[in-house]
Structures are given as C-alpha cells and as structure tokens.
Design an enzyme around this catalytic site. Structure first.
Site, PDB file in Angstrom:
ATOM      1  N   GLU A 189       0.196  -1.043   5.980  1.00  0.00           N
ATOM      2  CA  GLU A 189       1.294  -0.532   6.803  1.00  0.00           C
ATOM      3  C   GLU A 189       1.252   0.975   6.968  1.00  0.00           C
ATOM      4  O   GLU A 189       1.575   1.508   8.041  1.00  0.00           O
ATOM      5  CB  GLU A 189       2.633  -0.958   6.190  1.00  0.00           C
ATOM      6  CG  GLU A 189       3.838  -0.781   7.104  1.00  0.00           C
ATOM      7  CD  GLU A 189       4.493   0.603   6.994  1.00  0.00           C
ATOM      8  OE1 GLU A 189       5.356   0.901   7.835  1.00  0.00           O
ATOM      9  OE2 GLU A 189       4.145   1.357   6.060  1.00  0.00           O
ATOM     10  N   ASP A 219       0.847  -1.196   0.000  1.00  0.00           N
ATOM     11  CA  ASP A 219       0.000   0.000   0.000  1.00  0.00           C
ATOM     12  C   ASP A 219       0.881   1.243   0.000  1.00  0.00           C
ATOM     13  O   ASP A 219       2.058   1.189   0.373  1.00  0.00           O
ATOM     14  CB  ASP A 219      -0.929   0.010   1.209  1.00  0.00           C
ATOM     15  CG  ASP A 219      -0.176   0.015   2.537  1.00  0.00           C
ATOM     16  OD1 ASP A 219       0.776  -0.775   2.691  1.00  0.00           O
ATOM     17  OD2 ASP A 219      -0.537   0.797   3.438  1.00  0.00           O
TER      18      ASP A 219
END
Length: 386
Positions: free
Chosen positions: A145, A87
């Site tokens: 994350e 991400d």
C-alpha cells in the site's frame, strides 16, 4: 459496557503483547523477505486468536511481500471485508519502539499495524462471546500500500466485489479520532520536455531551453489548484540541465494532484494532458493517471457511518466523521460502489513521521466499536430478511 468490550478489556495484556510482536516484525515495503516474515507472523496470530475455522489463501508476489486472504469457513452470513496493509515506510532499525504515557511509538504502529491487529481482536471478541457470528469476516492483508498498491489493487477489487461492506482499518484521523467518510483521489503525472542544446555563450540563440519550457508548464499546473473545490495540484520534483554553460535540452517534473470527485479528476487530467510548449520547437511528453479514485461521501458510505454512530452510543463513545486529503485502499472499494468506511483503526498521530504512535489506552474502546458495528450490521440484515 458490552460483552465484547469486557472480553477485550480482560485481554488487554495479550493485545499489548501481540502489538509489540507485530511492530517488532519490521516490514519495509520493498524488502520482501522482511515483509514475508511479518506475513508468517500474521498467519500464526490469526490461528492463535481465531482458530482454524479461517482458510488462508496466499497470493505470492515477486517484488513485494505475499498478500494474505483469510475467510471463515462454513458460513453464509453477510461478508464484511476488513481491509489492511502490513507494509511500512520505515527501513529496518530506523525507528525505535517504546511505550510512554499510554502511547506506543514504533515503525508502522499507527499506519497501520495497530488497526490491522484490532480487526483480529474485534472478531475474536465476537467469536468468544457469541454462539454464532452476526457476519462472515473476510480479512485481506496486503503488502504494498505504501508504494501505491500496484500489485494488490486487482486483488482488493476482486475480493471486495464478494463482500457487502468494507471496513478499512487505517488509523482514525489524528487529533480528532474521527472516522474517514471521504478521501481525496490521487493522481500522478510525469512530464518531460525535450529542447535543443547549445553553447550558452557562443550560440545561445540556437538553443531551446527545456528548463524554461518546464517553468511555463509549472505555472499553468499550479494555477489548476482550486481550494474551494478541494483540488490541489503540486509540482513536487523538477530535474534538468547538465551544466550552467549549456542551454539545457532536457527537463522533467513530477506532479501530484488531489480531487474530491471523479468529475473533478476528469477536468484536471484533461487540463494536464492538453498542456503545450510555448516554443513550438520543444517537445512535451506527458504520462500519468488517476492512481486512486476518490472515496466520496455518498449515501452508501454514509449508512455505514450512521451504523458506526449507533455502535458508539452502545459504548458511550461519540463518533464523528472527517474528510482527508490522503488516499487509502478504501478508495478503490468505494469507487466500485461497495459501501466503505475508513479510519476504524486506533487513534494516534505521526503517520510517516518519527513521532508515529498510537493511544494504547484507546485500543480496547476502538476495537469494541468495530465489534459492535458487526453486531448491528448483522441485526439489520436479519431484520430485513424477516
């Protein structure tokens, strides 16, 4: 140079194409549909580069993209976890992609799609140049994350407990290209004060100013910063009040703290949680925790750094270490006592910044370093078992 380095150098154009494809597949953390498209691309890339000997387990998520685990089938060698996230902080179309002077710019290329890709190619170089792998690779690609790993932390810890070591593929430290052998722990607190509203002109004395009470707390919090210990406490956001002619009855702040040890984390958390209002009529609510434990420079982690230096000598690369203030998912694995080394990704600069980029001219070199670390780790284990 090693056989692994030669293999990677001969496939530099393939690596470049893979990198462009993975960066073009934009994956903002909170846009699940886009993140899952990137996840599907990673499945295809793993199959293309490593074959069908790797079993893929998908961990479906409601809010975030699905997490992906790949494990090599039919091997009992020491398990090395390659830990990455796919991400990014960038919204779709927000940051252009371009190559310029051996640098590639683009959303998430430095943090940390290039590092994720390099773990795949490092293992591919071992697969293609050896009769048998020296280790059993485990790839965990997570999707959240950048917002604190709220849905992936338990999975990260669960998988890490089955492995002998963790290679975190976050980027090397900007400018120095150093590996990260220590990271600060990160804590977050929200503090709210409830006062008493009153007319600022007619009945000022009847009010309890929540903003004033918050201001007293801000001073106490900032004084907890101790640079000698590597501790910082930062009040980053403040809210309060409704109008200039009303004594404000509500105010709140958001606090970030960074520490180098669990002992220091306990000290800071105790100090924060014991804060009291100056005016006894005000009510203070404190909610928070240590979001990421520190990745400490301990003996187990240092052994992996020594292994990295040894691998660097085989490639004529000087390998150095650093301590940084930001946290990563490696903080979780290190806190479990599992040997962890961070910053194995591709050098560059600009994490979360518009000039985010990697040094593509260093991709092969850094990727080969990871492959050699696997070689040496396997050699050491085989020697110990003789």
């Amino acid at each position: 140079m090693t056989d692994r380095y030669s293999f990677l150098k001969n496939h530099e154009e393939d690596i470049r194409n893979d990198l462009i494809n993975i960066v073009q597949a934009e994956s903002p953390t909170l846009q699940k549909e886009l993140v899952d498209i990137t996840g599907n691309l990673l499945k295809e890339m793993m199959l293309k580069r490593l074959g069908n000997d790797y079993i893929c387990t998908v961990y479906p998520q409601q809010e975030y993209g699905d997490h992906l685990l790949f494990e090599k089938n039919g091997t009992s060698k020491p398990r090395i976890l390659f830990l990455s996230h796919f991400d990014t902080v960038w919204q779709k179309g927000e940051l252009p992609i371009r190559f310029e002077d051996q640098k590639m710019y683009g959303p998430g290329v430095f943090d940390m799609k290039a590092g994720l890709l390099s773990s795949i190619w490092a293992v591919a170089s071992l697969e293609k140049t050896m009769d048998a792998l020296p280790v059993s690779p485990v790839f965990l690609f997570t999707s959240d994350e950048e917002t604190g790993s709220m849905s992936s932390r338990e999975l990260i810890e669960q998988v890490a407990k089955t492995c002998e070591a963790v290679f975190v593929m976050e980027p090397a430290e900007a400018h120095t290209n150093a590996l990260k052998t220590a990271r600060k722990g990160v804590g977050i607190y929200n503090i709210e004060v409830e006062g008493i509203s009153a007319h600022a002109g007619n009945h000022h004395e009847d009010g309890v100013n929540a903003i004033l009470e918050i201001a007293y707390l801000v001073q106490q919090l900032e004084e907890l910063t101790d640079y000698a210990k590597g501790t910082t406490v930062n009040v980053g956001m403040i809210h309060g009040g409704t109008a200039s002619n009303v004594v404000p009855e509500h105010a709140s702040i958001e606090v970030d703290f960074r520490v180098t040890s669990l002992q220091e984390a306990d000290r800071i958390m105790n100090s924060i949680e014991q804060l009291k209002p100056k005016n006894s009529q005000a009510k203070v609510t404190i909610i928070g925790e240590l979001n990421r434990p520190p990745l400490e420079r301990n003996a187990a982690n240092q052994k992996l750094f020594e292994l990295a230096k040894h691998a660097g000598k085989r490639l004529n690369i000087e390998v150095i270490e650093s301590s940084v203030g930001g946290g990563s998912d490696g903080n979780y694995t290190s806190a479990l006592g599992i040997p962890t080394i961070d910053g194995l990704g591709i050098p560059g600069d600009g994490p979360h910044a518009r000039h985010e980029h990697i040094r593509f001219d260093l991709f092969v070199e850094r990727c080969a370093l990871v492959a050699e670390m696997c070689m040496i780790y396997g050699e050491q284990i085989n020697y110990q078992n003789k």
